[in-house]
Design a protein around this motif. Structure first.
Motif, PDB file in Angstrom:
ATOM      1  N   CYS A 143      40.381  53.734  35.849  1.00 30.07           N
ATOM      2  CA  CYS A 143      39.363  53.994  34.822  1.00 30.07           C
ATOM      3  C   CYS A 143      39.536  55.387  34.232  1.00 30.07           C
ATOM      4  O   CYS A 143      39.368  55.581  33.016  1.00 30.07           O
ATOM      5  N   LEU A 144      39.864  56.358  35.087  1.00 30.31           N
ATOM      6  CA  LEU A 144      40.083  57.713  34.597  1.00 30.31           C
ATOM      7  C   LEU A 144      41.297  57.771  33.670  1.00 30.31           C
ATOM      8  O   LEU A 144      41.263  58.429  32.617  1.00 30.31           O
ATOM      9  N   ARG A 145      42.383  57.066  34.058  1.00 30.50           N
ATOM     10  CA  ARG A 145      43.563  57.013  33.189  1.00 30.50           C
ATOM     11  C   ARG A 145      43.215  56.390  31.848  1.00 30.50           C
ATOM     12  O   ARG A 145      43.665  56.851  30.794  1.00 30.50           O
ATOM     13  N   ARG A 146      42.389  55.372  31.895  1.00 32.92           N
ATOM     14  CA  ARG A 146      41.995  54.684  30.666  1.00 32.92           C
ATOM     15  C   ARG A 146      41.164  55.615  29.776  1.00 32.92           C
ATOM     16  O   ARG A 146      41.327  55.649  28.559  1.00 32.92           O
ATOM     17  N   ILE A 347      42.620  47.271  34.956  1.00 35.03           N
ATOM     18  CA  ILE A 347      41.323  47.482  35.605  1.00 35.03           C
ATOM     19  C   ILE A 347      40.702  46.149  35.995  1.00 35.03           C
ATOM     20  O   ILE A 347      40.163  45.987  37.092  1.00 35.03           O
ATOM     21  N   ASP A 348      40.791  45.161  35.100  1.00 33.28           N
ATOM     22  CA  ASP A 348      40.245  43.826  35.397  1.00 33.28           C
ATOM     23  C   ASP A 348      40.931  43.212  36.614  1.00 33.28           C
ATOM     24  O   ASP A 348      40.279  42.582  37.463  1.00 33.28           O
ATOM     25  N   LYS A 349      42.242  43.395  36.714  1.00 36.92           N
ATOM     26  CA  LYS A 349      42.979  42.856  37.859  1.00 36.92           C
ATOM     27  C   LYS A 349      42.508  43.497  39.168  1.00 36.92           C
ATOM     28  O   LYS A 349      42.378  42.822  40.192  1.00 36.92           O
ATOM     29  N   LEU A 350      42.258  44.793  39.130  1.00 39.77           N
ATOM     30  CA  LEU A 350      41.783  45.489  40.333  1.00 39.77           C
ATOM     31  C   LEU A 350      40.387  45.015  40.717  1.00 39.77           C
ATOM     32  O   LEU A 350      40.076  44.875  41.906  1.00 39.77           O
ATOM     33  N   HIS A 351      39.545  44.767  39.732  1.00 39.00           N
ATOM     34  CA  HIS A 351      38.207  44.244  40.033  1.00 39.00           C
ATOM     35  C   HIS A 351      38.296  42.853  40.670  1.00 39.00           C
ATOM     36  O   HIS A 351      37.544  42.544  41.611  1.00 39.00           O
ATOM     37  N   LEU A 352      39.200  42.030  40.149  1.00 34.81           N
ATOM     38  CA  LEU A 352      39.383  40.697  40.740  1.00 34.81           C
ATOM     39  C   LEU A 352      39.910  40.802  42.167  1.00 34.81           C
ATOM     40  O   LEU A 352      39.496  40.042  43.058  1.00 34.81           O
ATOM     41  N   LEU A 353      40.831  41.746  42.390  1.00 32.15           N
ATOM     42  CA  LEU A 353      41.359  41.956  43.731  1.00 32.15           C
ATOM     43  C   LEU A 353      40.254  42.377  44.683  1.00 32.15           C
ATOM     44  O   LEU A 353      40.153  41.868  45.804  1.00 32.15           O
ATOM     45  N   ARG A 354      39.409  43.312  44.245  1.00 32.91           N
ATOM     46  CA  ARG A 354      38.322  43.756  45.108  1.00 32.91           C
ATOM     47  C   ARG A 354      37.372  42.614  45.431  1.00 32.91           C
ATOM     48  O   ARG A 354      36.941  42.451  46.581  1.00 32.91           O
ATOM     49  N   SER A 355      37.051  41.794  44.417  1.00 32.18           N
ATOM     50  CA  SER A 355      36.150  40.673  44.641  1.00 32.18           C
ATOM     51  C   SER A 355      36.734  39.693  45.656  1.00 32.18           C
ATOM     52  O   SER A 355      36.035  39.219  46.564  1.00 32.18           O
ATOM     53  N   ALA A 356      38.039  39.398  45.522  1.00 31.69           N
ATOM     54  CA  ALA A 356      38.690  38.465  46.445  1.00 31.69           C
ATOM     55  C   ALA A 356      38.744  39.037  47.859  1.00 31.69           C
ATOM     56  O   ALA A 356      38.500  38.333  48.844  1.00 31.69           O
ATOM     57  N   LEU A 357      39.069  40.323  47.960  1.00 30.43           N
ATOM     58  CA  LEU A 357      39.131  40.966  49.274  1.00 30.43           C
ATOM     59  C   LEU A 357      37.762  41.000  49.941  1.00 30.43           C
ATOM     60  O   LEU A 357      37.638  40.754  51.153  1.00 30.43           O
TER      61      LEU A 357
END
Length: 372
Positions: A143-146, A347-357
């Motif tokens: 998010c900071l990079r974005r 960022i969306d991919k990381l959010h999906l990863l967190r949700s799955a984990l």
């Protein structure tokens, strides 16, 4: 220090989160203490996920309507926080709500404490919390990079627009000379009749800065004979008339993804003469500091509110830039937008990863046995 519980950010400093208003009483003598490592939740908003782990200062306070509690020593607080924010727990909170008015249901601690949770050994709790914390760190960095990329893209675009509009020999005109400007359909003005049709339309909420958001599109009933008058075409530049200052002259280019689609009267439709002006260049110019300064200068303003009318939009000064130069600017802006879209996808991919984990780790589908 007074803290507030939020749906997405847990416990936050009230004075920083609510920048323009004070939501707590001047007299906080009756407020509840919440120490580092303790939890607090807004009783009336728990089912929305409004619960937090206090990790900001050693001791703070929260509203007396909050519920405050701590875990036993054999429970890792970070792990428990993940559990309490999980979808399974959100559903459980909803079951225990007691309310007479929607969204104001309260979850009392006597009911909250009876909810059962899956608790692996302490070492495994800590390991799971560490894994999820690492994913959160990656999301924060992305998010900071974005954010940094958005700042650079904005500055680069502004420089391109300035260079093109201030080049030697560039002449100026007003918007109505190179485009047709019109307001949209006024809600409630059209009585249903035999010739009435219900069609999707864009509101101020759909017209964001630099793009059109169609995640939530409403429908409006109009006479069939009025459809073409309010119908959007691919390439139309949409501008909002105002409201809050951030909505003044906000806009983007319509890509025709919904057809037919109309627009509301609070959204101006600007249809360029494409032989003279590129819609994407116009949208970038109007969003530039010079374009924004014109809107701010002519807008009717009150405290924190501002609006422009169609006459003012029509008289907007615009530079007559050669098409080849417009194309060059548009191509550069498109490249920056492409990089921002790519950053958003990461960022969306990381959010999906967190949700799955969270789903797998917190429910025990994946275990991490930790040797002593």
């Amino acid at each position: 220090m007074v803290l507030s519980s939020t749906k997405h950010h847990g416990l936050v400093r009230a004075d920083e989160y609510f920048k323009n208003r004070q939501i707590h009483s001047d007299d906080i003598s009756g407020y509840k203490l919440v120490r580092r490592g303790w939890f607090a939740y807004a009783t009336n908003h728990l089912a929305e996920g409004s619960i937090g782990l206090q990790e900001i200062v050693d001791t703070a306070c929260v509203s007396p309507i909050y519920t405050v509690f701590s875990c036993l020593p054999e429970i890792d607080a970070n792990f428990m926080y993940r559990i309490l924010k999980s979808n399974t727990m959100l559903a459980a909170y909803g079951v225990h709500e007691q309310a007479s008015v929607d969204r104001r249901g309260a979850v009392r601690y006597r009911d909250f404490k009876k909810i059962e949770v899956n608790l692996p050994p302490f070492a495994e709790q800590r390991r799971i919390a560490e894994i999820l914390n690492e994913v959160d760190t990656q999301i924060q960095r992305a998010c900071l990079r974005r954010e940094k990329l958005a700042v650079v893209a904005g500055a680069a675009t502004a420089a391109l627009i300035h260079s093109a509009s201030e080049a030697t020999g560039v002449e100026w005109t007003v918007l109505e000379e190179i485009a047709d400007i019109s307001a949209g359909v006024t809600l409630g003005n059209h009585e249903p009749g035999d010739d009435a049709v219900s069609l999707p339309y864009l509101r101020v909420a759909n017209v964001q800065e630099g793009y059109i958001d169609t995640a939530d599109v409403k429908f409006v009933t109009v006479r069939s004979s009025d459809v073409e008058r309010f119908r959007l075409a691919k390439g139309d530049v949409l501008l909002t008339e105002g409201g809050d200052l951030d909505k003044l002259g906000r806009g983007g280019v319509w890509d025709g993804r919904i057809d037919p689609c109309l627009h509301q009267n609070h959204v101006f439709k600007v249809r360029c003469q494409t032989a003279v002006y590129r819609p994407d260049f116009l949208a970038s110019y109007l969003a530039s500091p010079r374009g924004k300064s014109y809107f701010l200068g002519v807008a009717k303003q009150t405290t924190n509110l501002a609006s422009i009318n169609s006459s003012q939009v029509k008289k907007t000064p615009v530079p007559i830039v050669p098409l080849v130069e417009q194309e060059r600017v548009v191509a550069s802006v498109a490249e920056w937008k492409s990089q921002l879209v790519s950053a958003d996808k990461d960022i969306d991919k990381l959010h999906l990863l967190r949700s799955a984990l969270m789903n797998d780790l917190l429910t025990g589908k994946i275990c991490f046995p930790v040797s002593a």
